[in-house]
Scaffold this motif. Structure first.
Motif, PDB file in Angstrom:
ATOM      1  N   GLU A 119     -16.224  56.020  -6.765  1.00 32.18           N
ATOM      2  CA  GLU A 119     -14.984  55.290  -7.027  1.00 32.18           C
ATOM      3  C   GLU A 119     -14.166  55.233  -5.749  1.00 32.18           C
ATOM      4  OE1 GLU A 119     -13.079  57.414 -10.166  1.00 32.18           O
ATOM      5  OE2 GLU A 119     -14.183  56.360 -11.739  1.00 32.18           O
ATOM      6  N   TYR A 139     -17.165  45.040  -9.868  1.00 32.56           N
ATOM      7  CA  TYR A 139     -17.386  46.482  -9.941  1.00 32.56           C
ATOM      8  C   TYR A 139     -16.122  47.182 -10.432  1.00 32.56           C
ATOM      9  CZ  TYR A 139     -21.329  45.190  -6.938  1.00 32.56           C
ATOM     10  OH  TYR A 139     -22.462  44.606  -6.424  1.00 32.56           O
ATOM     11  N   GLU A 141     -15.485  49.158 -12.764  1.00 36.26           N
ATOM     12  CA  GLU A 141     -15.598  50.557 -13.164  1.00 36.26           C
ATOM     13  C   GLU A 141     -15.505  51.507 -11.973  1.00 36.26           C
ATOM     14  OE1 GLU A 141     -19.599  49.280 -11.839  1.00 36.26           O
ATOM     15  OE2 GLU A 141     -18.013  48.392 -13.081  1.00 36.26           O
ATOM     16  N   ARG A 142     -15.588  50.976 -10.747  1.00 38.66           N
ATOM     17  CA  ARG A 142     -15.541  51.823  -9.554  1.00 38.66           C
ATOM     18  C   ARG A 142     -14.190  51.779  -8.843  1.00 38.66           C
ATOM     19  NH1 ARG A 142     -21.179  51.248  -6.269  1.00 38.66           N
ATOM     20  NH2 ARG A 142     -20.150  52.969  -5.159  1.00 38.66           N
ATOM     21  N   ARG A 144     -10.222  52.377  -8.333  1.00 33.85           N
ATOM     22  CA  ARG A 144      -9.104  53.235  -8.716  1.00 33.85           C
ATOM     23  C   ARG A 144      -7.781  52.483  -8.653  1.00 33.85           C
ATOM     24  NH1 ARG A 144      -9.775  58.656  -8.349  1.00 33.85           N
ATOM     25  NH2 ARG A 144      -7.798  58.637  -9.481  1.00 33.85           N
TER      26      ARG A 144
END
Length: 329
Positions: A119, A139, A141-142, A144
């Motif tokens: 992340e 992406y 989900e990666r 922050r």
């Protein structure tokens, strides 16, 4: 705009993209992360990927590296800066088909994979901000946090939107000497207020200092073969409905930072994107190159998002960001 003191990178290297291109990157660590003994907790450290704009190498992040890595924080910080394909020490594949914001987003993730980052915070400027929207969409989900500086939606939004920007754009097409190019670059990227600012007790104005900096930079660099490809990536970029849906549905906060006097990326486009992404928008008193012109303010905002990320529902701590828009011109 004081002289910068950028630390030496902790690591440099190359990551290989899917098409075989080599992406040059530099990894910087705060003093605390260098001295931190508990390497097992490294996954929880703030890690940020910084993506530069059109025709700019990763060296242009110097104001942010200087500011963010020197802050007295209680947490380690790692920042990776990348030379986009087509410039600097990265590969310069031939043909405009090798340059799209989707391809360049995959380049960024290839670097993150090389570093072992599951992340990361994503920060992009200008073309790099367009690339960042694709990274966050593909992406999510990666990611922050997502910070977009001087961004537009691409395509026709990259064309001059005001008479002043149109005149500067036309003039820039006919300049040939390094001196004329440096003058046009300075006018194009900084606000009039900054350019006319007096430097200390000297008779010089800020534009004279910036002119010398840009002139030295142009003389020290050679023409880059991939600039046409990067330009085509800007013109082909599109923030699609799917991208908007993916970013809005992400668990990460989104902020836009934009120069109120930007003639390269007009502020109305940033306002539109902020609304589409349900993002917070801060307009600062600068032109396009706010990473340099408004370095202190930009660094403060980036530090808030990177070191202390908030959720989309937690906005009370960050009201100062949106309150600044009340004085917009």
């Amino acid at each position: 705009m004081e002289p910068l003191q950028v630390p030496e990178p902790a690591r440099t290297g190359y990551a290989r993209a899917g098409d075989g291109s080599e992406l040059y990157y530099e990894l910087y660590c705060s003093g605390l992360s260098k001295e931190h003994e508990d390497r097992a907790s490294a996954e929880s450290w703030p890690r940020a990927m910084f993506i530069m704009g059109f025709a700019c190498t990763c060296d242009c992040w110097a104001p942010q590296l200087d500011g963010l890595l020197q802050q007295e924080e209680e947490r380690p910080l790692e920042i990776c800066v990348v030379d986009n394909r087509g410039i600097g020490r990265s590969s310069k594949p031939a043909g405009h088909k090798s340059y799209t914001t989707v391809i360049m987003a995959n380049d960024v993730v290839a670097v993150a994979d090389q570093l072992g980052w599951a992340e990361f915070h994503c920060v992009g400027f200008s073309l790099g901000a367009m690339v960042s929207t694709k990274v966050a969409s593909m992406y999510s989900e990666r990611i922050r946090s997502l910070s977009l500086l001087g961004v537009t939606g691409g395509r026709w939004q990259t064309l001059p939107a005001t008479w002043r920007s149109f005149k500067l754009f036309v003039k820039s097409m006919f300049v040939k000497s390094p001196e004329d190019k440096a003058k046009m670059t300075v006018k194009f990227h900084f606000s009039r207020r900054t350019l006319e600012e007096r430097v200390g007790f000297d008779k010089f104005r800020r534009k004279d200092v910036l002119f010398q900096e840009y002139l030295q930079c142009q003389k020290a660099t050679t023409p880059q073969a991939g600039l046409h490809g990067q330009l085509m990536a800007c013109l082909k970029h599109n923030l699609s409905k799917k991208d908007i849906s993916q970013i809005r549905g992400g668990e990460f906060p989104v902020q836009l930072i934009h120069g109120r006097h930007d003639v390269v990326a007009h502020k109305k486009y940033a306002r539109r994107i902020a609304k589409l992404l349900a993002a917070q928008l801060v307009e600062v008193e600068g032109g396009h190159m706010i990473t340099r012109e408004c370095g202190h303010e930009v660094n403060r905002l980036l530090a808030m998002s990177i070191m202390y990320p908030y959720t989309r529902s937690d906005r009370s701590r960050h009201l100062d960001r949106t309150m600044r828009r009340k004085s917009e011109g």
